[in-house]
Write a protein that holds these residues in place. Sequence first.
Motif, PDB file in Angstrom:
ATOM      1  N   GLU A 152      -7.705  12.816 -15.637  1.00 61.58           N
ATOM      2  CA  GLU A 152      -8.954  13.760 -14.813  1.00 61.58           C
ATOM      3  C   GLU A 152      -9.292  12.623 -14.325  1.00 61.58           C
ATOM      4  OE1 GLU A 152      -9.939  16.321 -16.537  1.00 61.58           O
ATOM      5  OE2 GLU A 152      -7.961  17.108 -17.278  1.00 61.58           O
ATOM      6  N   PRO A 153     -10.631  13.302 -13.411  1.00 57.20           N
ATOM      7  CA  PRO A 153     -11.603  12.148 -12.500  1.00 57.20           C
ATOM      8  C   PRO A 153     -12.276  11.238 -13.206  1.00 57.20           C
ATOM      9  CG  PRO A 153     -11.696  14.567 -11.801  1.00 57.20           C
ATOM     10  CD  PRO A 153     -10.912  14.984 -13.576  1.00 57.20           C
ATOM     11  N   SER A 154     -12.801  11.304 -13.954  1.00 50.08           N
ATOM     12  CA  SER A 154     -13.031  10.297 -15.005  1.00 50.08           C
ATOM     13  C   SER A 154     -11.987   8.993 -15.769  1.00 50.08           C
ATOM     14  CB  SER A 154     -13.898  11.257 -16.279  1.00 50.08           C
ATOM     15  OG  SER A 154     -12.569  11.575 -17.535  1.00 50.08           O
ATOM     16  N   GLU A 155     -10.750   9.522 -15.833  1.00 49.89           N
ATOM     17  CA  GLU A 155      -9.660   8.265 -16.022  1.00 49.89           C
ATOM     18  C   GLU A 155      -9.524   7.269 -14.920  1.00 49.89           C
ATOM     19  OE1 GLU A 155      -6.380   9.437 -18.500  1.00 49.89           O
ATOM     20  OE2 GLU A 155      -6.997  11.111 -18.060  1.00 49.89           O
ATOM     21  N   PHE A 170      -6.169  21.946  -5.739  1.00 52.37           N
ATOM     22  CA  PHE A 170      -7.188  20.828  -5.788  1.00 52.37           C
ATOM     23  C   PHE A 170      -8.620  21.522  -5.953  1.00 52.37           C
ATOM     24  CE2 PHE A 170      -9.581  17.398  -3.557  1.00 52.37           C
ATOM     25  CZ  PHE A 170      -9.523  16.603  -4.576  1.00 52.37           C
ATOM     26  N   LEU A 171      -9.448  20.208  -6.865  1.00 51.75           N
ATOM     27  CA  LEU A 171     -10.675  20.791  -7.218  1.00 51.75           C
ATOM     28  C   LEU A 171     -11.412  22.338  -6.950  1.00 51.75           C
ATOM     29  CD1 LEU A 171     -12.584  18.235  -5.265  1.00 51.75           C
ATOM     30  CD2 LEU A 171     -11.670  18.543  -7.763  1.00 51.75           C
ATOM     31  N   PRO A 172     -10.551  23.014  -8.185  1.00 56.13           N
ATOM     32  CA  PRO A 172     -10.567  25.290  -8.610  1.00 56.13           C
ATOM     33  C   PRO A 172     -12.246  25.446  -8.250  1.00 56.13           C
ATOM     34  CG  PRO A 172      -9.086  23.390 -10.040  1.00 56.13           C
ATOM     35  CD  PRO A 172      -9.360  22.874  -9.244  1.00 56.13           C
ATOM     36  N   GLY A 173     -12.154  26.153  -7.337  1.00 55.05           N
ATOM     37  CA  GLY A 173     -13.824  26.542  -7.640  1.00 55.05           C
ATOM     38  C   GLY A 173     -15.484  25.582  -6.941  1.00 55.05           C
ATOM     39  N   ALA A 174     -14.707  24.012  -6.820  1.00 51.61           N
ATOM     40  CA  ALA A 174     -15.338  23.889  -6.545  1.00 51.61           C
ATOM     41  C   ALA A 174     -15.366  23.599  -4.916  1.00 51.61           C
ATOM     42  CB  ALA A 174     -14.824  22.353  -6.593  1.00 51.61           C
ATOM     43  N   LEU A 175     -14.583  23.611  -4.225  1.00 54.71           N
ATOM     44  CA  LEU A 175     -14.613  23.865  -2.316  1.00 54.71           C
ATOM     45  C   LEU A 175     -14.683  25.387  -1.887  1.00 54.71           C
ATOM     46  CD1 LEU A 175     -12.276  21.128  -2.161  1.00 54.71           C
ATOM     47  CD2 LEU A 175     -14.867  20.792  -2.578  1.00 54.71           C
ATOM     48  N   THR A 176     -15.227  25.507  -0.599  1.00 49.30           N
ATOM     49  CA  THR A 176     -15.344  26.457   0.090  1.00 49.30           C
ATOM     50  C   THR A 176     -14.178  26.719   0.788  1.00 49.30           C
ATOM     51  OG1 THR A 176     -16.195  25.781   1.764  1.00 49.30           O
ATOM     52  CG2 THR A 176     -17.931  26.564  -0.141  1.00 49.30           C
ATOM     53  N   LEU A 210       0.672  -0.694   0.058  1.00 53.92           N
ATOM     54  CA  LEU A 210      -0.201  -0.078  -0.130  1.00 53.92           C
ATOM     55  C   LEU A 210       0.574   1.279  -0.115  1.00 53.92           C
ATOM     56  CD1 LEU A 210      -2.918   1.527   0.262  1.00 53.92           C
ATOM     57  CD2 LEU A 210      -2.764   1.462   2.704  1.00 53.92           C
ATOM     58  N   ILE A 211       1.682   1.135   0.353  1.00 51.90           N
ATOM     59  CA  ILE A 211       2.784   2.253   0.914  1.00 51.90           C
ATOM     60  C   ILE A 211       3.366   2.852  -0.576  1.00 51.90           C
ATOM     61  CG2 ILE A 211       5.002   3.197   1.973  1.00 51.90           C
ATOM     62  CD1 ILE A 211       4.074   1.800   4.422  1.00 51.90           C
ATOM     63  N   ARG A 212       4.021   2.479  -1.222  1.00 59.07           N
ATOM     64  CA  ARG A 212       4.422   2.020  -2.314  1.00 59.07           C
ATOM     65  C   ARG A 212       3.452   2.062  -3.233  1.00 59.07           C
ATOM     66  NH1 ARG A 212       8.190  -1.064  -5.986  1.00 59.07           N
ATOM     67  NH2 ARG A 212       7.507  -0.284  -7.700  1.00 59.07           N
ATOM     68  N   ARG A 213       2.528   1.702  -3.093  1.00 64.69           N
ATOM     69  CA  ARG A 213       1.240   2.713  -4.277  1.00 64.69           C
ATOM     70  C   ARG A 213       0.617   3.665  -3.977  1.00 64.69           C
ATOM     71  NH1 ARG A 213      -1.081  -2.530  -3.230  1.00 64.69           N
ATOM     72  NH2 ARG A 213      -2.597  -1.870  -1.923  1.00 64.69           N
ATOM     73  N   THR A 214       1.057   4.602  -3.366  1.00 67.33           N
ATOM     74  CA  THR A 214       0.203   5.138  -2.453  1.00 67.33           C
ATOM     75  C   THR A 214       1.690   6.590  -2.736  1.00 67.33           C
ATOM     76  OG1 THR A 214      -0.727   4.663  -1.290  1.00 67.33           O
ATOM     77  CG2 THR A 214       0.078   7.075  -0.628  1.00 67.33           C
ATOM     78  N   TYR A 215       2.613   6.093  -3.211  1.00 67.14           N
ATOM     79  CA  TYR A 215       4.207   7.028  -3.244  1.00 67.14           C
ATOM     80  C   TYR A 215       4.021   6.688  -4.801  1.00 67.14           C
ATOM     81  CZ  TYR A 215       9.148   8.265  -3.729  1.00 67.14           C
ATOM     82  OH  TYR A 215      10.213   9.265  -4.281  1.00 67.14           O
ATOM     83  N   ASP A 216       3.862   5.781  -5.636  1.00 71.06           N
ATOM     84  CA  ASP A 216       4.016   5.796  -6.868  1.00 71.06           C
ATOM     85  C   ASP A 216       2.723   6.394  -7.661  1.00 71.06           C
ATOM     86  OD1 ASP A 216       6.679   4.062  -7.253  1.00 71.06           O
ATOM     87  OD2 ASP A 216       5.499   2.589  -7.590  1.00 71.06           O
ATOM     88  N   LEU A 235      -9.051  10.669  -5.885  1.00 72.54           N
ATOM     89  CA  LEU A 235      -9.301  11.997  -6.568  1.00 72.54           C
ATOM     90  C   LEU A 235      -8.138  12.961  -6.755  1.00 72.54           C
ATOM     91  CD1 LEU A 235     -12.719  13.136  -6.234  1.00 72.54           C
ATOM     92  CD2 LEU A 235     -12.070  12.062  -7.856  1.00 72.54           C
ATOM     93  N   PHE A 236      -7.503  13.122  -5.259  1.00 72.20           N
ATOM     94  CA  PHE A 236      -6.474  13.886  -5.021  1.00 72.20           C
ATOM     95  C   PHE A 236      -4.528  13.061  -5.952  1.00 72.20           C
ATOM     96  CE2 PHE A 236      -3.153  15.320  -1.953  1.00 72.20           C
ATOM     97  CZ  PHE A 236      -2.516  16.330  -2.351  1.00 72.20           C
ATOM     98  N   LEU A 237      -4.659  12.109  -5.695  1.00 76.34           N
ATOM     99  CA  LEU A 237      -3.755  11.450  -5.961  1.00 76.34           C
ATOM    100  C   LEU A 237      -4.173  11.736  -7.791  1.00 76.34           C
ATOM    101  CD1 LEU A 237      -4.176   8.198  -3.695  1.00 76.34           C
ATOM    102  CD2 LEU A 237      -1.947  10.133  -4.549  1.00 76.34           C
ATOM    103  N   GLY A 238      -4.951  10.984  -8.427  1.00 73.79           N
ATOM    104  CA  GLY A 238      -4.956  12.018  -9.918  1.00 73.79           C
ATOM    105  C   GLY A 238      -5.031  13.117 -10.098  1.00 73.79           C
ATOM    106  N   TYR A 239      -5.264  13.732  -9.249  1.00 75.33           N
ATOM    107  CA  TYR A 239      -4.442  15.218  -9.873  1.00 75.33           C
ATOM    108  C   TYR A 239      -3.519  15.514  -9.595  1.00 75.33           C
ATOM    109  CZ  TYR A 239      -3.880  20.152  -7.796  1.00 75.33           C
ATOM    110  OH  TYR A 239      -2.603  21.184  -7.973  1.00 75.33           O
ATOM    111  N   LEU A 240      -2.520  14.920  -8.479  1.00 75.71           N
ATOM    112  CA  LEU A 240      -1.160  14.743  -8.322  1.00 75.71           C
ATOM    113  C   LEU A 240      -0.516  14.820  -9.959  1.00 75.71           C
ATOM    114  CD1 LEU A 240      -0.626  14.277  -4.990  1.00 75.71           C
ATOM    115  CD2 LEU A 240      -0.610  16.585  -5.697  1.00 75.71           C
TER     116      LEU A 240
END
Length: 247
Positions: free
Chosen positions: A241-244, A174-180, A44-50, A232-237
């Motif tokens: 795109e979220p759909s991917e 992260f998620l520009p315009g979506a969050l307060t 899990l640590i390796r997957r999160t890092y990669d 979603l955050f990891l995808g942003y990094l």
Amino acid sequence: MEQLFDGVLPHDMRWSIVYSATMAPKVLGHSMPQGSLGVVDHDLIRRTYDAGYFRFDPFYRFWRDERQGGVFRLSDISNMDQGDAAYLSGFVPMTKFEDDVALICPIDTDTAVALTLERCRVFSTQEMAVLKAGYAPLAALVRSHWRMTGPQAKSPAPQAGLPPLTYPEATAGFLPGALTPKEREIVHLSFAGFDNRAIAQRLGVTIGTVKNHKKRLYAKVDVTSERELFSLFLGYLMGVEPSELGA
């Protein structure tokens, strides 16, 4: 290569990583030696890092900024002004390790191979002295090994070109315009490892208020849990795109 330390210096996890000035880190090896405490899910640590957390790796940024070889503790090269506090309070506790030491061996002005040892107890002064005494011959061995296997190690990484990123920069974009502003602050603290109670204490609100904020922001971005939000955050990094992600 990382197996050189077996039987020499006790440790609970080891990594060998190629750091580059132009490429994302490439993990060459990652394992737990026989007899280690085995208290973590190292896959899990390796997957999160990669998956993107490498962008917060203080050793990665240290090489990109300083191009300096030697023996370094994570705590010695971490820069709280660069947002390493979040890495140390978020990703590092997931590993359950108390100490993290890297032997950074420069190959050329662009590339270094880092042999990293992690342990559930702190490396002693004597053990650090052993690592520093053995650094020069080890670095020479790493360079020799690189000359024989370098082309394979230097094959293009899928994350090529992604530079180090500070944690405040990442959560702010992260998620520009979506969050307060309040929701963004809660996301920042959640990803930094704070639970609902700790978030409530830091923000001066009730736990129920934190839960309500999370419920609303989950609905905004069409997720149902913090795990999905983190995907979603990891995808942003990684610039995905979220759909991917299938989140």
